[in-house]
Design an enzyme around this catalytic site. Structure first.
Site, PDB file in Angstrom:
ATOM      1  N   SER A 126      -6.028 -18.111  15.749  1.00  0.00           N
ATOM      2  CA  SER A 126      -6.253 -16.929  14.913  1.00  0.00           C
ATOM      3  C   SER A 126      -5.041 -16.567  14.069  1.00  0.00           C
ATOM      4  O   SER A 126      -5.187 -16.147  12.913  1.00  0.00           O
ATOM      5  CB  SER A 126      -6.650 -15.734  15.789  1.00  0.00           C
ATOM      6  OG  SER A 126      -7.827 -16.001  16.495  1.00  0.00           O
ATOM      7  N   HIS A 177      -2.809 -11.613  14.958  1.00  0.00           N
ATOM      8  CA  HIS A 177      -3.688 -11.388  13.817  1.00  0.00           C
ATOM      9  C   HIS A 177      -2.937 -10.697  12.677  1.00  0.00           C
ATOM     10  O   HIS A 177      -2.941 -11.175  11.537  1.00  0.00           O
ATOM     11  CB  HIS A 177      -4.878 -10.527  14.237  1.00  0.00           C
ATOM     12  CG  HIS A 177      -5.891 -11.263  15.059  1.00  0.00           C
ATOM     13  ND1 HIS A 177      -7.193 -10.836  15.190  1.00  0.00           N
ATOM     14  CD2 HIS A 177      -5.798 -12.398  15.797  1.00  0.00           C
ATOM     15  CE1 HIS A 177      -7.857 -11.672  15.967  1.00  0.00           C
ATOM     16  NE2 HIS A 177      -7.025 -12.623  16.356  1.00  0.00           N
TER      17      HIS A 177
END
Length: 200
Positions: A126, A177
């Site tokens: 991610s 993230h």
């Protein structure tokens, strides 16, 4: 731009780096999640456990990028890679794309190491994928003439939804993230300033 209508042989020929990453994703998923093939040793040796990184196992800043915890995690990240990475591989070239993908993923993992406690463990691509989205954000902010308007209108809602889900879903590496996106934004700005980002 984000519609993938290539045949498999075309995709592998035009996007060899993305193809290689997808193959690694599939292999590591099979070795960690499929009955009779799964090997707990993979997670023990290659997951991003901060304590072991502190003890000198530096490769754990890299290897989590290619591991996933479960089918949903694997599918979501691999699908995102297949959709958003190919235009950037073509736009940056193989070398700069690899540097951007691994650079954003590794730096996101370094940020996680410093932000979380010693027992924190994480896996997933991610950080690198949000890094790619950060590159698109840089294009939208600093060189929007480089991509079609409808592509910009795709990236922004995806980013917004992604950040909403980041903060409301449990067991999400928020640092990776957010950090990946910020680092991707910096990479994108760097490539734009040096005229190294060309969409075809």
């Amino acid at each position: 731009m984000f519609i993938r209508n290539e045949r498999l042989n075309e995709f592998t020929r035009w996007y060899p780096v993305v193809t290689a990453i997808v193959i690694v994703h599939v292999i590591t998923f099979l070795l960690t999640d499929i009955p009779f093939l799964e090997n707990p040793w993979m997670f023990r040796m290659f997951a991003g456990t901060n304590l072991y990184i502190e003890l000198g196992e530096w490769w754990r800043l890299i290897t989590p990028i290619f591991l996933h915890s479960g089918f949903g995690h694997f599918i979501f990240n691999t699908f995102s890679l297949v959709i958003f990475a190919p235009p950037l591989e073509r736009a940056l070239g193989k070398g700069r794309f690899i540097l951007t993908y691994l650079g954003t993923g590794i730096i996101a993992n370094v940020m996680t190491f410093f932000a979380e406690g010693p027992m924190y463990t994480h896996v997933g691509s991610s950080g690198a994928i949000y890094g790619l989205l950060g590159v698109y954000l840089a294009v939208i902010l600093f060189a929007k003439h480089l991509i079609p308007r409808h592509s910009s209108q795709t990236v922004l809602p995806i980013l917004a939804l992604g950040f909403i889900m980041t903060f409301i879903q449990p067991q999400i590496n928020i640092i990776a993230h957010v950090g990946g996106c910020i680092i991707g934004l910096a990479f994108g700005y760097f490539w734009i300033q040096r005229n190294k980002l060309h969409f075809y």
